[in-house]
Each structure stands twice: as C-alpha cells, then as structure tokens.
Design a protein around this motif. Structure first.
Motif, PDB file in Angstrom:
ATOM      1  N   VAL A   1       0.856  -1.189   0.000  1.00 37.21           N
ATOM      2  CA  VAL A   1       0.000   0.000   0.000  1.00 37.21           C
ATOM      3  C   VAL A   1       0.890   1.236   0.000  1.00 37.21           C
ATOM      4  CG1 VAL A   1      -1.752   1.279   1.304  1.00 37.21           C
ATOM      5  CG2 VAL A   1      -1.773  -1.235   1.319  1.00 37.21           C
ATOM      6  N   VAL A   2       0.615   2.158  -0.932  1.00 37.80           N
ATOM      7  CA  VAL A   2       1.429   3.363  -0.992  1.00 37.80           C
ATOM      8  C   VAL A   2       0.519   4.590  -0.984  1.00 37.80           C
ATOM      9  CG1 VAL A   2       1.620   3.277  -3.532  1.00 37.80           C
ATOM     10  CG2 VAL A   2       3.350   4.442  -2.237  1.00 37.80           C
ATOM     11  N   VAL A   3       0.946   5.646  -0.262  1.00 32.96           N
ATOM     12  CA  VAL A   3       0.175   6.892  -0.284  1.00 32.96           C
ATOM     13  C   VAL A   3       0.970   7.920  -1.080  1.00 32.96           C
ATOM     14  CG1 VAL A   3      -0.969   6.434   1.922  1.00 32.96           C
ATOM     15  CG2 VAL A   3       1.098   7.792   1.913  1.00 32.96           C
ATOM     16  N   ALA A   4       0.264   8.662  -1.955  1.00 31.31           N
ATOM     17  CA  ALA A   4       0.925   9.686  -2.772  1.00 31.31           C
ATOM     18  C   ALA A   4       0.390  11.045  -2.363  1.00 31.31           C
ATOM     19  CB  ALA A   4       0.660   9.423  -4.256  1.00 31.31           C
ATOM     20  N   MET A   5       1.333  11.988  -2.097  1.00 28.98           N
ATOM     21  CA  MET A   5       0.947  13.317  -1.594  1.00 28.98           C
ATOM     22  C   MET A   5       1.716  14.389  -2.371  1.00 28.98           C
ATOM     23  SD  MET A   5       1.099  12.280   2.428  1.00 28.98           S
ATOM     24  CE  MET A   5       2.572  11.315   2.251  1.00 28.98           C
ATOM     25  N   PRO A   6       1.011  15.439  -2.837  1.00 30.78           N
ATOM     26  CA  PRO A   6       1.704  16.491  -3.584  1.00 30.78           C
ATOM     27  C   PRO A   6       2.385  17.494  -2.653  1.00 30.78           C
ATOM     28  CG  PRO A   6      -0.648  16.945  -3.499  1.00 30.78           C
ATOM     29  CD  PRO A   6      -0.435  15.674  -2.721  1.00 30.78           C
ATOM     30  N   PHE A   7       3.471  18.133  -3.146  1.00 33.24           N
ATOM     31  CA  PHE A   7       4.071  19.234  -2.368  1.00 33.24           C
ATOM     32  C   PHE A   7       4.433  20.387  -3.295  1.00 33.24           C
ATOM     33  CE2 PHE A   7       7.865  16.712  -3.490  1.00 33.24           C
ATOM     34  CZ  PHE A   7       8.739  17.686  -3.945  1.00 33.24           C
TER      35      PHE A   7
END
Ligand code: NAD
Length: 475
Positions: A384-390
């Motif tokens: 499971v991977v979480v992707a978050m913008p910055f």
C-alpha cells in the motif's frame, strides 16, 4: 506430515506445543512446528554457553574458515533453500533465490571482516605504563528474526556473532522456521561445534519472551516490529543486556519536479511493493512535486495494475501473497480506516483481491491523505502506498520527518545542492539519492528514532557483538 523441531546442541529436539504451518499461497496446512517451552529454551541457552569457551578460543582464521564453508553449503543447497523460503514466506522463487545468495554473501563477508577486528594501544607517553584496549566477544547472543526475510535477517545476525567469537540461540518467526533450521544443520555439517548455533521454535509471547528474560544471553539482536522491540528493550533493562533493534519503518520518497520520474518509475514501483510490501525499507509515502503529481499518479497506477499477483511458484508472478492471515487482516483494516478518514482509494484495495484462497492483497494506491489520516504516520506492512503532492521541498521534508520512524528515505532531483541539503536533514539511517540500488554487506544498515538502535552489516555491525576491555599495564 513433516514436523519441524528445535535444533539444540547439533540435533533435533521435539518441543511440546505444535502449531500448523500454513502455505500463504493456498491457506492449506503443509507441516507442523514443535515449539520450545521454558525448559527447552533453558537447554538451548546452556548449550550455547557450554560451547562458548571453545568457540571464542579458536583463531580468527579457523572461525573464518568454517563460516566460508557455511557460505559454500548455503550456495550448494541454494535451490532447496529457495524452495523452502518460497513456501514458508510465499515469495516468488526468483526473490527467494536472491535471498539465499545474500545470506551466503553475508557469511562470506563476515568471514573476511572478522580478521579486521582489532584493539588499540594509545600512545599515552607514560613512564613504564601502557593501556591496551582489547575487544572480546560479548558472549551468548539471542537472535530473534521476523517472517519477511527469514534467511537474510538470520545471516545478518548469526554470521557476525560467530565471526566475533560469540555463540548463538536463534528464534525464527513462528510462521517461517524451516529455512533457519536448515542453515543450523548446514552449519554443524560445515564443522561448527554443536552448541555454537542453536535454534528454538515457537511464538513470541511464549518462547520469545522466555528467551529474552533468560539470564544467559548477554545480547539480544532483534528484527521485527517497533512494539515488540520496545518490549524487548524494557525486558533487557532488567539484566542490562545489550540490544540491537532493527524495527519498523514508514519510508518517504521525495520526487522533485526536475527528476526523470518516468524512467525512475519501475525502480519506485519495485521499492513500493517489494516482497509484497512486507519490507521495512520499502517506500510507503511518496511526496511528489505538485507540477508532475497528476501525471505521476496516473503512471504509478498504470504500472501498479500491470503487476501480476499470484502464487509464489507460478511463472511470471511479481507479487506473492502476504505471509499470513493476521497480516492480511491488519493491512485491510488499516486501509479501511484510512478510507473512513477521507483518504481516497485510486487503485487496488480489498475489492480487487482475487477470489482464490490464500492471503493475497493487490498493489494499492491512496491519495487525498489529510494531515490527520493515521496512515500517514503508521507502518503498513503490505503493498500500500500513499501519494501526496508538495509545493516546496521544505514541506515534504518536514512531513517526512514528522513520523516516529526513521529507517530509510529516498530523494530524486537533478539539483545536487538541494539533494545534499535534504540528506543532511532527513532523519533516517539510510538514504538513496537518484537511484535505488541494492544495499551492500559493507554498509551499515539500521534506523533512527523508533526504527531501531545499533547497526547491522559492515564492520560497525560486527563491533556490536564485542565488548571493550581496558587493561592498564605497568612494568
Ligand atoms: P513481530 O515483532 O511481531 O515478530 C518478530 C519476531 O519477534 C518473531 O520471531 C516473533 O515470534 C518474535 N516476538 C514476538 N513477540 C515477542 C515477544 N514478546 N518477545 C520476544 N519475541 C517476540 O514482527 P512481524 O510483524 O512479524 O514483522 C514485521 C515487522 O518487522 C515490521 O514492523 C517490519 O518493519 C519489521 N522489520 C524490520 C526490519 C529492519 O531491518 N529494520 C527488517 C525486517 C522487518
């Protein structure tokens, strides 16, 4: 049905409680393991203690010679060991073969490294006086290992312990005892004195605890969850045993807008889902520059969905099942809770699980991970991977560090000054910059914060198995 027993003083000893061993690919029972009770634990410890004076008195060349024979035996029995590993962990055969080779390489490395252990005589310039700083083996070592890499985690403990002149009692995970027993047997056949390497089977709360609390071991080297690591550290305080702890992770990758992310994607994917996500160094949090985020996530999903989830022995399988029902349940419940906290499922999840028996869980991509979502901070031991913008790499860095874990991190940018600046401030034990290559036996391995204490592999890892003794000499 095959029954795996404890290995004490160079022979099999049947313990009391038997537990079934379940094939992760099918859910079927394929063997049983006979666990050690307190009396059996005591026998294993006495055996290791009895073997200590002889083993520590052997020359470093003799110890190294035997470790090299162990490595050769692991290589020559490689296919059998890989089959065992693949069966007990549920990992595809190619990955199991790699693990066998890395186990052999660790025995070879520590056979060499043993001869580099040395003490010192500082030039104090005192009249008819010297101080010798000696290094001695720490004593009997208890080595507790997890289910995800049973052979390489075992070898990273047993090989340096034996190289330093210590004797060992190993306690493999209750789901994966077979490969450990096989290596213990090969070691005795290679000429290791009986008693120098014992293995006790059984679960953590019974066998593991009783071994940790036993007065004989002078050191516990543990790889596993942070929760159990903390309990072991507390228990070891009672008798001031040395501890080396290799614990959980929740590793961030920071992908800046100038990184060649399209060509990097296969490496990223591989590091997110390695060993079906049951890998403490895997990438679980992807911080991606705002400008490339949408395109990045689309490609991440496309390549995640192209991976083949299936039985470990089926040709072409990329991801095998999770190791056992408890892990599967934990991963499912973590994702369920994330969704209830507003996180959005973009790919995978329980709905995409195959209907066949076995503990399968598909590669899963989550987005819209709010600041308070628990999954941002906790370890998920699954694919499971979480992707978050910055917007600003400073924000990604701050969020990456706002975690109790500090195992590993990954940075991707063509701006080397930015990369080195981030390297200096990311609170982790290992960092890969711009490429994810293999870890090496020569390089220390371990975490900061709640990811662990002490280091494995390398000369530094070997020194963990020694005590310093200062001798004040007048003449
Ligand atoms: P776990 O902590 O439940 O079990 C690991 C080992 O500890 C097993 O042998 C188990 O029987 C034993 N154990 C359990 N309770 C015990 C107790 N009270 N006293 C003594 N021994 C006990 O770990 P797990 O969930 O099976 O393994 C996955 C965890 O291991 C993850 O958190 C992962 O990140 C971590 N891990 C870390 C590294 C690393 O190098 N840092 C490598 C692999 C796995």
């Amino acid at each position: 049905m095959r029954v795996y027993c404890c290995w004490i003083h160079g022979e099999e000893r049947e313990g009391l409680a038997r537990r079934p061993l379940i094939d992760p690919c099918t859910g079927d029972v394929y063997a049983e393991a006979a666990g050690a009770d307190a009396e059996m634990v005591d026998r294993a410890m006495e055996s290791a203690l009895g073997a200590l004076p002889d083993w520590r008195a052997r020359s470093v060349h003799e110890r190294a010679r035997i470790l090299r024979v162990v490595a050769q035996s692991i290589r020559s029995c490689g296919e059998r060991l890989a089959q065992l590993l693949s069966r007990e962990v549920g990992k595809p055969l190619a990955a199991a073969r790699d693990e066998v080779l890395s186990a052999a390489a660790l025995f070879e490395f520590f056979a060499e490294e043993a001869s580099r252990l040395s003490g010192r005589i500082p030039l104090l310039g005192m009249d008819r006086e010297h101080v010798m700083i000696l290094r001695e083996p720490v004593g009997v070592v208890l080595a507790i290992t997890p289910f995800n890499y049973p052979l390489s985690t075992l070898s990273a403990k047993v090989a340096p312990a034996l190289a330093a002149g210590c004797t060992v009692v190993a306690k493999p995970d209750e789901h994966t005892p077979a490969s450990t027993l096989e290596v213990a047997r090969l070691a005795v056949e290679a000429g290791l004195p009986p008693g120098a390497f014992n293995a006790i089977l059984g679960d953590g709360p019974l066998t593991g605890r009783s071994a940790v609390n036993h007065p004989i071991p002078r050191m516990v080297t543990f790889t596993g969850s942070t929760e159990v690591g903390k309990e072991i550290q507390r228990a070891c305080a009672e008798t001031v045993k040395r501890v080396v702890l290799e614990l959980g992770g929740n590793c961030p990758a920071i992908v800046c807008g100038d990184a060649p992310w399209k060509s990097l994607m296969p490496q990223l994917i591989s590091q997110c889902y390695k060993n079906s996500g049951q890998y403490c160094y895997r990438i679980s949090r992807l911080y991606v520059a705002e400008g490339i985020f949408d395109e990045f996530v689309e490609e991440l999903i496309r390549q995640s969905e192209a991976l083949r989830l299936g039985p470990a022995h089926a040709p072409g399988t990329d991801l095998g099942p999770l190791n056992n029902g408890e892990i599967l349940e934990r991963v499912e419940s973590q994702v369920r809770r994330a969704l209830s906290e507003g996180v959005r499922l973009r790919s995978g999840g329980s709905g995409a699980r195959p209907t066949t028996p076995g503990f399968y869980y598909p590669p899963t991509v989550l987005v819209d991970v709010g600041r308070r979502a628990g999954i941002r901070r906790e370890e998920v031991f699954g694919p499971v991977v979480v992707a978050m913008p910055f917007d600003d790499p400073e924000d990604a860095l701050a969020d990456a560090n706002a975690s109790p874990f500090g195992l590993a991190g990954y940075i991707f940018t063509r701006d080397l000054a930015l990369a080195l600046d981030l390297v200096g401030r990311l609170e982790v034990g290992s960092i890969w910059v711009n490429r994810i290559h293999q870890a090496y036996a020569e390089v220390p391995f371990g975490g900061m914060k709640e990811s662990g204490l002490g280091r494995e592999k390398s000369g530094y890892g070997l020194e963990e198995f020694t005590e310093l003794k200062s001798v004040y000499l007048s003449y």
